[in-house]
Design an enzyme around this catalytic site. Structure first.
Site: not given
Ligand code: PGA
Length: 227
Positions: A154, A83
């Site tokens: 993302e 992430h």
């Protein structure tokens, strides 16, 4: 469609128990996956679970680490790896992600590997190059291994900003990524109950990684109803 709800570093025991109580009035869905902080995973037993991280080490003398085997024993099915917040705040890089992906797969946990370009890369037209760079180490694994990964795209400029990508732009990026790597693909970055619909129909998109919206129980309940 899969929906991975990333709670990040939010909730206390009390608030997560209240959230759970509200959830229990609705049927559980396999494709709605909860990623609470490690310590709350057992409280959500019975739901589809993802961890927000996983140790790069197998198990043993690694203070503070949570091993793949420990997670597996709690019923965790997925682990979020790479992430952008871990890249930024914890300075993790592809060397670390490769080890974490290996550990996840060895424990029978599906890695959800996150990639995404910065605002500067996006604005200067270097998105595809950046994504390709973040994916490249996966191909040092044998195919039967990288095929087990889910990729979450993302864009960093879209995370937590309220500014999601446009469906048009996403469609092009999905086409590029699907060409590079044939695995399930999620999108994450400012997904909310009002913009979700316009993305759901995009071909070849397999689901979403959702941050902010996952903290709003009302929105999660409607997601559970509609998904
Ligand atoms: P967001 O976060 O939905 O709040 O933009 C997404 C993520 O960081 O996974």
């Amino acid at each position: 469609m899969r929906y991975v709800l990333n709670f990040k570093s939010n909730f206390t025991k009390e608030s997560i128990l209240a959230y759970k109580e509200a959830l229990e009035k609705h049927p559980k869905k396999d494709n709605v996956i909860f990623a609470p902080p490690f310590c709350f995973l057992p409280l959500l037993e019975g739901y589809s679970l993802a961890s927000q991280d996983i140790s790069r080490y197998q198990e043993g003398a690694y203070t503070g680490e949570v091993s793949g085997n420990a997670l597996k024993s709690l019923g965790v099915r997925y682990a979020i790896i790479g992430h952008s917040e871990r890249r930024k705040y914890l300075k993790e890089d592809e060397v670390v992600f490769a080890k974490k992906i290996e550990q996840a797969i060895a424990s029978g946990i599906t890695p959800i590997y996150c990639i995404g370009e910065t605002k500067e890369e996006h604005d200067s037209g270097r998105t595809l190059e950046a994504l390709e760079g973040q994916l490249s180490f996966l191909f040092t694994f044998p195919q039967e291994m990288w095929k087990k990964v889910i990729v979450a795209y993302e864009p960093i400029w879209a995370i937590g900003t309220g500014k999601a990508i446009t469906p048009n732009e996403l469609e092009k990026i999905i086409a590029f990524l699907k060409e590079k790597i044939e695995v399930p693909l999620l999108y994450g970055g400012s997904i909310n109950s009002s913009n979700l619909e316009q993305f759901k129909t995009l071909p070849h998109l397999d689901g979403f990684l959702i941050g902010g919206m996952s903290l709003k129980i009302e929105e999660v309940l409607s997601l559970l109803q509609e998904s």
